[in-house]
Design a protein around this motif. Structure first.
Motif, PDB file in Angstrom:
ATOM      1  N   UNK A  23      11.125  11.355   1.844  1.00  0.00           N
ATOM      2  CA  UNK A  23      11.936  10.418   2.632  1.00  0.00           C
ATOM      3  C   UNK A  23      13.382  10.392   2.133  1.00  0.00           C
ATOM      4  N   UNK A  24      13.556  10.413   0.812  1.00  0.00           N
ATOM      5  CA  UNK A  24      14.912  10.456   0.249  1.00  0.00           C
ATOM      6  C   UNK A  24      15.622  11.745   0.660  1.00  0.00           C
ATOM      7  N   UNK A  25      14.886  12.850   0.660  1.00  0.00           N
ATOM      8  CA  UNK A  25      15.456  14.131   1.065  1.00  0.00           C
ATOM      9  C   UNK A  25      15.886  14.080   2.533  1.00  0.00           C
ATOM     10  N   UNK A  26      15.025  13.565   3.401  1.00  0.00           N
ATOM     11  CA  UNK A  26      15.358  13.456   4.829  1.00  0.00           C
ATOM     12  C   UNK A  26      16.584  12.579   5.039  1.00  0.00           C
ATOM     13  N   UNK A  27      16.637  11.460   4.315  1.00  0.00           N
ATOM     14  CA  UNK A  27      17.790  10.566   4.431  1.00  0.00           C
ATOM     15  C   UNK A  27      19.055  11.271   3.959  1.00  0.00           C
ATOM     16  N   UNK A  28      18.962  11.985   2.843  1.00  0.00           N
ATOM     17  CA  UNK A  28      20.116  12.706   2.314  1.00  0.00           C
ATOM     18  C   UNK A  28      20.623  13.765   3.274  1.00  0.00           C
ATOM     19  N   UNK A  29      19.687  14.487   3.914  1.00  0.00           N
ATOM     20  CA  UNK A  29      20.071  15.519   4.885  1.00  0.00           C
ATOM     21  C   UNK A  29      20.799  14.908   6.081  1.00  0.00           C
ATOM     22  N   UNK A  30      20.504  13.630   6.376  1.00  0.00           N
ATOM     23  CA  UNK A  30      21.158  12.936   7.490  1.00  0.00           C
ATOM     24  C   UNK A  30      22.375  12.140   7.013  1.00  0.00           C
ATOM     25  N   UNK A  31      22.759  12.324   5.752  1.00  0.00           N
ATOM     26  CA  UNK A  31      23.870  11.563   5.151  1.00  0.00           C
ATOM     27  C   UNK A  31      23.661  10.060   5.310  1.00  0.00           C
ATOM     28  N   UNK A  32      22.425   9.658   5.083  1.00  0.00           N
ATOM     29  CA  UNK A  32      22.046   8.247   5.192  1.00  0.00           C
ATOM     30  C   UNK A  32      21.787   7.717   3.794  1.00  0.00           C
ATOM     31  N   UNK A  33      22.439   6.611   3.441  1.00  0.00           N
ATOM     32  CA  UNK A  33      22.277   6.013   2.108  1.00  0.00           C
ATOM     33  C   UNK A  33      21.040   5.117   2.109  1.00  0.00           C
ATOM     34  N   UNK A  34      19.906   5.665   1.741  1.00  0.00           N
ATOM     35  CA  UNK A  34      18.637   4.956   1.737  1.00  0.00           C
ATOM     36  C   UNK A  34      18.571   3.983   0.573  1.00  0.00           C
ATOM     37  N   UNK A  35      18.255   2.720   0.855  1.00  0.00           N
ATOM     38  CA  UNK A  35      18.139   1.714  -0.198  1.00  0.00           C
ATOM     39  C   UNK A  35      16.692   1.349  -0.472  1.00  0.00           C
ATOM     40  N   UNK A  36      15.918   1.192   0.561  1.00  0.00           N
ATOM     41  CA  UNK A  36      14.531   0.786   0.394  1.00  0.00           C
ATOM     42  C   UNK A  36      13.738   1.233   1.608  1.00  0.00           C
ATOM     43  N   UNK A  37      12.475   1.593   1.384  1.00  0.00           N
ATOM     44  CA  UNK A  37      11.597   2.011   2.465  1.00  0.00           C
ATOM     45  C   UNK A  37      10.287   1.244   2.371  1.00  0.00           C
ATOM     46  N   UNK A  38       9.888   0.666   3.478  1.00  0.00           N
ATOM     47  CA  UNK A  38       8.583   0.018   3.554  1.00  0.00           C
ATOM     48  C   UNK A  38       7.844   0.634   4.727  1.00  0.00           C
ATOM     49  N   UNK A  39       6.693   1.196   4.438  1.00  0.00           N
ATOM     50  CA  UNK A  39       5.896   1.878   5.456  1.00  0.00           C
ATOM     51  C   UNK A  39       4.624   1.066   5.682  1.00  0.00           C
ATOM     52  N   UNK A  40       4.297   0.847   6.946  1.00  0.00           N
ATOM     53  CA  UNK A  40       3.081   0.115   7.284  1.00  0.00           C
ATOM     54  C   UNK A  40       2.185   1.014   8.124  1.00  0.00           C
ATOM     55  N   UNK A  41       1.021   1.315   7.580  1.00  0.00           N
ATOM     56  CA  UNK A  41       0.021   2.127   8.270  1.00  0.00           C
ATOM     57  C   UNK A  41      -1.014   1.178   8.858  1.00  0.00           C
ATOM     58  N   UNK A  42      -1.253   1.265  10.154  1.00  0.00           N
ATOM     59  CA  UNK A  42      -2.205   0.377  10.823  1.00  0.00           C
ATOM     60  C   UNK A  42      -3.429   1.177  11.222  1.00  0.00           C
ATOM     61  N   UNK A  43      -4.611   0.604  11.027  1.00  0.00           N
ATOM     62  CA  UNK A  43      -5.850   1.283  11.389  1.00  0.00           C
ATOM     63  C   UNK A  43      -7.041   0.466  10.958  1.00  0.00           C
ATOM     64  N   UNK A  44      -8.131   1.156  10.614  1.00  0.00           N
ATOM     65  CA  UNK A  44      -9.362   0.494  10.190  1.00  0.00           C
ATOM     66  C   UNK A  44      -9.727   0.925   8.780  1.00  0.00           C
ATOM     67  N   UNK A  45     -10.052  -0.062   7.923  1.00  0.00           N
ATOM     68  CA  UNK A  45     -10.492   0.248   6.570  1.00  0.00           C
ATOM     69  C   UNK A  45     -11.888   0.870   6.598  1.00  0.00           C
ATOM     70  N   UNK A  46     -12.329   1.370   5.493  1.00  0.00           N
ATOM     71  CA  UNK A  46     -13.617   2.035   5.386  1.00  0.00           C
ATOM     72  C   UNK A  46     -14.771   1.128   5.827  1.00  0.00           C
ATOM     73  N   UNK A  47     -14.722  -0.140   5.395  1.00  0.00           N
ATOM     74  CA  UNK A  47     -15.800  -1.079   5.735  1.00  0.00           C
ATOM     75  C   UNK A  47     -15.871  -1.309   7.239  1.00  0.00           C
ATOM     76  N   UNK A  48     -14.714  -1.495   7.870  1.00  0.00           N
ATOM     77  CA  UNK A  48     -14.690  -1.755   9.315  1.00  0.00           C
ATOM     78  C   UNK A  48     -15.055  -0.509  10.112  1.00  0.00           C
ATOM     79  N   UNK A  49     -14.734   0.679   9.592  1.00  0.00           N
ATOM     80  CA  UNK A  49     -15.126   1.912  10.279  1.00  0.00           C
ATOM     81  C   UNK A  49     -16.646   2.044  10.311  1.00  0.00           C
ATOM     82  N   UNK A  50     -17.290   1.600   9.239  1.00  0.00           N
ATOM     83  CA  UNK A  50     -18.735   1.733   9.116  1.00  0.00           C
ATOM     84  C   UNK A  50     -19.484   0.682   9.928  1.00  0.00           C
ATOM     85  N   UNK A  51     -18.800  -0.393  10.281  1.00  0.00           N
ATOM     86  CA  UNK A  51     -19.468  -1.506  10.997  1.00  0.00           C
ATOM     87  C   UNK A  51     -19.751  -1.143  12.440  1.00  0.00           C
TER      88      UNK A  51
END
Length: 136
Positions: A108-136
């Motif tokens: 992500x830092x590399x991608x930001x650097x290639x775009x001349x973007x000064x990256x300060x912080x990144x928060x990524x949120x992955x949405x889906x089903x946990x293992x327990x809920x997949x099995x239910x």
């Protein structure tokens, strides 16, 4: 540069109460849910909760989940120094797992650097089903 608080003994009473509510919770909490839980402890206004949350986020003890407009206690000690934090959020049970990945952060830092973007912080949120809920 902000000085990070690493010892919960240094927190104010309100910060300690909010931190306790988040630590006890099995999932993310909104500020209003925290307010409801802490009314018996003298909390009367949302601003009291938001002030405590702002400081706890600043200290790296709590994370804000943007997509849920909710907060979770940090489950990854020392992550306040990380620039990239990722969360896996189960859409069924609400469980949140915090992860860090140095290869992902570097890419992500590399991608930001290639775009001349000064990256300060990144928060990524992955949405889906946990293992327990997949099995239910």
């Amino acid at each position: 540069m902000n000085e990070h608080v690493h010892d919960t003994a240094d927190l104010t009473k309100n910060q300690t109460l909010v931190m306790g509510a988040l630590t006890r919770s099995k999932g993310p909490l909104s500020a209003y849910t925290i307010l409801d839980q802490l009314r018996d402890n003298g909390f009367r206004a949302p601003l009291q909760v938001y002030r405590a949350l702002d400081k706890l986020v600043e200290f790296g003890l709590v994370h804000r989940l943007e997509s849920l407009n909710a907060f979770v206690a940090c489950r990854h000690p020392g992550c306040d120094g990380d620039d990239t934090i990722a969360f896996m959020i189960c859409e069924r049970c609400g469980q949140v797992n915090e992860i860090t990945d140095t290869a992902l952060a570097a890419r992500l830092k590399q991608l930001a650097g290639e775009a001349s973007f000064a990256l300060k912080k990144t928060t990524i949120e992955l949405r889906g089903l946990c293992r327990t809920c997949q099995a239910a």
